[in-house]
Scaffold this active site. Structure first.
Site, PDB file in Angstrom:
ATOM      1  CD  GLU A 258      41.020  37.548  46.101  1.00 13.77           C
ATOM      2  OE1 GLU A 258      40.288  38.613  46.232  1.00 13.77           O
ATOM      3  OE2 GLU A 258      42.416  37.505  46.126  1.00 13.77           O
ATOM      4  CB  CYS A 292      42.416  41.832  46.741  1.00 17.34           C
ATOM      5  SG  CYS A 292      42.764  40.500  47.765  1.00 17.34           S
TER       6      CYS A 292
END
Length: 488
Positions: A258, A292
């Site tokens: 990720e 993110c």
């Protein structure tokens, strides 16, 4: 000693291996600072070396045969107990994160700990519900498919959400019968190391759930280890590439990545202006933009552009007034995590002045600590550095567009594909654009959010695989096909 002795005056600094806190065998130590003022928090935090990593992996390997055969009810009980203990000690866990991350109590603090606890609660419920498959025996053979745990799994987590990301990796791994080793970031190790006390109190057997602090060298040892069967990593795309390479060159261990993002928020003329502004401000200022899936590219259709600019600017100005000491209740924005990140973001702010029109912000706040203003650059060329690269700070670009076709092309003109947001009252348009944007997640009239029951992850260079929901469980298991001959 109290069951949870940790806090600002007693920082956990040892490795948690085989249900005990132990000194690292390596002489190297981690140095951790407080981003509020740059002061030293500790310079003697354990840095796990090769012998420490081997010891943790050996303990996990020894525990795995019994743990994978442990009843679902027993695994569920331990996970729910851990969740309860995390909630009970949420204040202290939040404090341990805040000290080295600088995340405010009011907007991040205990909320992150509760999200982590909810992950253990959610996946605890899956312990006896992650079913396999079977197929008809019309051809004389019964086919049964079992979901089997991999063995020793590792989670390498980032500094920007150290407790929640740890839970999102550990919980599905433990629920499916794996043994799990957590490696927190060297910038924010304390909340993860403190979990050791709660892991033991929750009833996890020795070796099942361990925590080892360290830096990139520790992560490399884990990624290269021949006895580790799975790595789940959250962090930068550059480091993700290295981990995938090490996993491939060692034992072809399974990898979930990720990684970064440069997420677009697309606001059409018919959008609810107040709702769109609220989400876009929160999505770039939350955790000081160190997220993110932050909405760092904002595109507004020309008919509503001027109104949006005025409201967005006002929202950012109001948020800037809440910058301050992360421990204060009225603070909504804290500092960047450390000097390295501060210097990186400051570089983007300086270079951005020649790449777009500075609408608001762009400067340091105060002369102590690593605080920066929420910043917006308008009219930024699509090939500009601040439009293409992930900044990981409270910095967004604001551009206008005319047509649906134009904005889909612009939204997709990136190497990332983690999150996007579409703001419109036209459901047909919302579904068209959501389908055409190349990203793992799309919000309609919302952006930069996630849920444990829905898959989390991105396309392109934003990662490989998915976390959360049943997809998280699948990433820690292998399907085994059993074929039964019924013809005699």
């Amino acid at each position: 000693m109290a069951s949870f002795p940790w806090g600002g005056s007693n920082l956990p600094k040892q490795l948690f291996i085989n249900n005990e806190y132990v000194e690292s065998k390596s002489s190297k130590k981690l140095e951790v600072h407080n981003p509020k003022d740059g002061s030293l928090l500790a310079n003697d935090v354990a840095l796990a070396g090769e012998d420490d990593v081997d010891a943790a992996v050996a303990a996990a390997e020894a525990a795995f045969p019994a743990w994978k055969k442990t009843s679902a009810a027993t695994r569920r009980k331990a996970m729910l107990k851990l969740a309860d203990l995390m909630i009970e000690h949420a204040n202290k866990l939040a404090e341990l994160t805040r000290l080295s991350l600088g995340a405010p109590v009011s907007t991040f603090g205990e909320m992150e700990t509760r999200i982590a606890a909810e992950a253990f609660q959610y996946f605890a419920g899956w312990c006896d519900k992650f079913a396999g498959e079977s197929f008809p025996q019309g051809d004389g053979f019964m086919k049964i498919v079992r979901n089997e745990p991999l063995g020793v799994a590792v989670g390498i987590v980032p500094w920007n959400g150290p407790t929640a990301t740890a839970a999102n990796k550990a919980a599905p791994a433990l629920a499916t019968g794996n043994c799990f080793i957590l490696k927190p970031s060297e910038k924010t190790p304390f909340s993860a190391l403190a979990l050791g006390s709660l892991i033991k109190e929750a009833g996890f057997p020795p070796g099942v759930f361990q925590v080892i602090s360290g830096d990139g060298s520790t992560g490399a040892l884990l990624a290269n280890h021949m006895k580790v069967r799975k790595i789940s990593f959250t962090g930068s795309t550059m480091t993700g590439r290295k981990i995938q390479e090490m996993a491939a060159k060692s034992n072809l261990k399974r990898v979930t990545l990720e990684l970064g993002g440069k997420s677009p928020a697309v606001i059409f003329d018919d959008a609810n202006l107040e709702n769109a502004v609220t989400w876009c401000v929160n999505a770039i200022c939350g955790n000081t933009g160190q997220v993110c899936f932050a909405a760092s590219r904002v595109y507004v259709q020309e008919g509503i552009y001027d109104k949006f600019v005025a409201a967005y600017k006002k929202g950012m100005e109001e948020r800037a007034k809440t910058i301050g000491d992360p421990s204060a209740k009225d603070t909504q924005m804290g500092p960047l995590v450390d000097k390295l990140q501060f210097d990186r973001v400051s570089g983007f702010l300086e270079r951005g002045r020649s790449q777009g029109t500075l609408l608001i912000g762009g400067s340091r706040v105060g002369d102590e600590g690593y605080f920066v203003e929420p910043t917006v650059f308008a009219d930024v060329p699509e090939d500009a550095e601040i439009c293409k690269n992930e900044i990981f700070g409270p910095v967004s670009i604001l551009n206008k567009f005319k047509t649906e076709e134009e904005i889909i092309a612009k939204a997709n003109d990136t190497s990332y594909g983690l999150m996007a947001g579409v703001f419109t009252q036209d459901i047909n348009r919302a579904m068209r654009v959501a389908s055409d944007i190349d990203s793992g997640m799309v919000g309609v009239n919302c952006v930069s959010l996630a849920f444990p029951e829905a898959p989390f992850g991105g396309t392109k260079q934003s990662g490989i695989g998915r976390e959360h929901a049943i997809h998280g469980l699948r990433s820690y298991t292998e399907p085994k096909t059993i074929m039964v001959n019924l013809t005699y």
